[in-house]
Design a protein around this motif. Structure first.
Motif, PDB file in Angstrom:
ATOM      1  N   TYR A  51       0.830  -1.209   0.000  1.00 50.60           N
ATOM      2  CA  TYR A  51       0.000   0.000   0.000  1.00 50.60           C
ATOM      3  C   TYR A  51       0.864   1.259   0.000  1.00 50.60           C
ATOM      4  CZ  TYR A  51      -3.495   3.452   1.330  1.00 50.60           C
ATOM      5  OH  TYR A  51      -4.318   4.545   1.344  1.00 50.60           O
ATOM      6  N   SER A  54       2.346   1.662  -3.477  1.00 49.90           N
ATOM      7  CA  SER A  54       1.335   2.123  -4.434  1.00 49.90           C
ATOM      8  C   SER A  54       0.963   3.582  -4.200  1.00 49.90           C
ATOM      9  CB  SER A  54       0.089   1.238  -4.336  1.00 49.90           C
ATOM     10  OG  SER A  54      -0.533   1.383  -3.070  1.00 49.90           O
ATOM     11  N   TYR A  55       1.019   4.020  -2.937  1.00 52.10           N
ATOM     12  CA  TYR A  55       0.694   5.413  -2.620  1.00 52.10           C
ATOM     13  C   TYR A  55       1.746   6.351  -3.190  1.00 52.10           C
ATOM     14  CZ  TYR A  55      -0.099   9.654   0.103  1.00 52.10           C
ATOM     15  OH  TYR A  55      -0.317  10.957   0.482  1.00 52.10           O
ATOM     16  N   PHE A  56       3.012   6.026  -2.984  1.00 57.39           N
ATOM     17  CA  PHE A  56       4.084   6.905  -3.462  1.00 57.39           C
ATOM     18  C   PHE A  56       4.216   6.863  -4.983  1.00 57.39           C
ATOM     19  CE2 PHE A  56       5.587   6.362   0.977  1.00 57.39           C
ATOM     20  CZ  PHE A  56       5.665   7.701   1.317  1.00 57.39           C
ATOM     21  N   LEU A  57       3.854   5.739  -5.609  1.00 56.25           N
ATOM     22  CA  LEU A  57       3.942   5.625  -7.066  1.00 56.25           C
ATOM     23  C   LEU A  57       2.620   5.957  -7.749  1.00 56.25           C
ATOM     24  CD1 LEU A  57       6.065   2.350  -7.431  1.00 56.25           C
ATOM     25  CD2 LEU A  57       6.842   4.729  -7.486  1.00 56.25           C
ATOM     26  N   ASN A  58       1.626   6.296  -6.924  1.00 58.08           N
ATOM     27  CA  ASN A  58       0.303   6.675  -7.433  1.00 58.08           C
ATOM     28  C   ASN A  58      -0.312   5.561  -8.287  1.00 58.08           C
ATOM     29  OD1 ASN A  58      -1.908   8.394  -7.672  1.00 58.08           O
ATOM     30  ND2 ASN A  58      -1.135   9.363  -9.541  1.00 58.08           N
ATOM     31  N   LEU A  59      -0.251   4.327  -7.778  1.00 63.38           N
ATOM     32  CA  LEU A  59      -0.866   3.187  -8.449  1.00 63.38           C
ATOM     33  C   LEU A  59      -2.306   3.078  -7.952  1.00 63.38           C
ATOM     34  CD1 LEU A  59       2.093   0.644  -8.113  1.00 63.38           C
ATOM     35  CD2 LEU A  59       1.602   2.207 -10.011  1.00 63.38           C
ATOM     36  N   GLN A  60      -3.215   3.748  -8.629  1.00 63.44           N
ATOM     37  CA  GLN A  60      -4.569   3.919  -8.124  1.00 63.44           C
ATOM     38  C   GLN A  60      -5.341   2.603  -8.058  1.00 63.44           C
ATOM     39  OE1 GLN A  60      -6.499   6.993 -10.377  1.00 63.44           O
ATOM     40  NE2 GLN A  60      -4.997   8.564  -9.831  1.00 63.44           N
ATOM     41  N   THR A  61      -5.182   1.745  -9.063  1.00 62.31           N
ATOM     42  CA  THR A  61      -5.905   0.473  -9.054  1.00 62.31           C
ATOM     43  C   THR A  61      -5.496  -0.380  -7.865  1.00 62.31           C
ATOM     44  OG1 THR A  61      -6.034   0.519 -11.473  1.00 62.31           O
ATOM     45  CG2 THR A  61      -6.462  -1.592 -10.387  1.00 62.31           C
ATOM     46  N   GLN A  63      -4.242   0.713  -5.072  1.00 63.43           N
ATOM     47  CA  GLN A  63      -4.735   1.362  -3.866  1.00 63.43           C
ATOM     48  C   GLN A  63      -6.192   1.010  -3.611  1.00 63.43           C
ATOM     49  OE1 GLN A  63      -3.637   5.525  -3.049  1.00 63.43           O
ATOM     50  NE2 GLN A  63      -2.334   5.428  -4.866  1.00 63.43           N
TER      51      GLN A  63
END
Length: 273
Positions: A51, A54-61, A63
């Protein structure tokens, strides 16, 4: 005078608060140790790391998926781990949750000693040859790998059965770590000391050999005489009785046994968990 924000009572309150949280967390880990719930904790930690990534890489799916896991995860945990949760609540109700596990450690240690002593006594009366090495500080991994993995809880029945003549595992040494039989049919280095009596056989030479290169304690049961001998620190103690054997084992093994991180975590040393 300390300011209001750093008053003595505020510092004491924060310290007690943190200490209680850590103590409860520690007790929970000890309670869940050895159960499938500990794997859940590892899984939660992995999900948390994913998580953050994904937050730092902006992986929205990713997240969104993890957020759904966070929402429904507690319900799944309650359903899947209901027995462990019930056990924890029962321990809290009995007051044992906040008690130490010293008694159980002592009971396991005493059972371990008695299992070894009873087995040696039984084999000695029936002249069943045996070679039992008990690991302490020195790692016995190289010698464990020469044998057959057992990884079974130590009992006098299991230990005795291994050395029954004409069975696949009776020839060689058993290596014990804590309250677990790690391996059987292991090969130990033979001592080349010229001071060993010529009347002593291969088992005694192997016991002396391992005591010369490690701090292990090794017990020998002679199949010719039924006498019990013991080696430690390159010294041989011959023809010891049941009480003497018990006294030596208690004196030598208790410090290593009590300070061990876990009583059931010892695994096949060639393939650590």
């Amino acid at each position: 005078m300390l300011g209001e924000g750093l008053s003595f009572f505020n510092i004491l309150r924060i310290t007690v608060d943190i200490a209680l949280v850590w103590y409860v967390f520690y007790k929970l880990i000890m309670l869940l140790r050895g159960t499938k719930a500990i794997q859940l904790l590892k899984g939660i930690f992995v999900v948390f790391i994913i998580y953050l990534v994904s937050y730092f890489l902006n992986l929205q799916t990713v997240q969104v998926m993890i957020e759904q896991i966070i929402v429904w995860g507690p319900l799944a945990v309650i359903i899947l781990f209901q027995p462990e949760l019930r056990r924890a609540l029962e321990q809290i109700g009995r007051g044992s949750f906040f008690s130490r596990n010293r008694r159980s450690e002592e009971e396991i240690f005493n059972q371990t000693i008695e299992a070894i002593v009873k087995s040696c006594k039984y084999m000695g009366k029936r002249r069943i040859g045996a070679l039992i090495t008990i690991e302490r500080e020195t790692n016995m991994g190289d010698y464990v790998q020469t044998g057959i993995p057992i990884n079974g809880q130590l009992t006098n029945q299991l230990l005795t059965n291994i050395f029954v003549p004409n069975t696949p595992l009776h020839d060689g040494a058993v290596i014990i770590n804590q309250n677990e039989i790690v391996a059987a049919a292991c090969y130990l280095p033979l001592s080349e000391s010229p001071f060993i009596s010529k009347e002593l056989g291969t088992r005694h030479r192997a016991a002396m050999g391992i005591s010369e290169v490690s701090d292990a304690i090794t017990i020998i049961v002679s199949e010719e005489t039924g006498n019990i001998s013991l080696t430690r620190n390159a010294e041989l103690y011959r023809d010891i009785d049941e009480e003497k054997l018990r006294d030596i084992l208690v004196k030598e093994l208790e410090p290593n046994f009590v300070k061990a991180p876990t009583l059931k975590s010892w695994n096949w040393r060639g393939k650590k968990k």
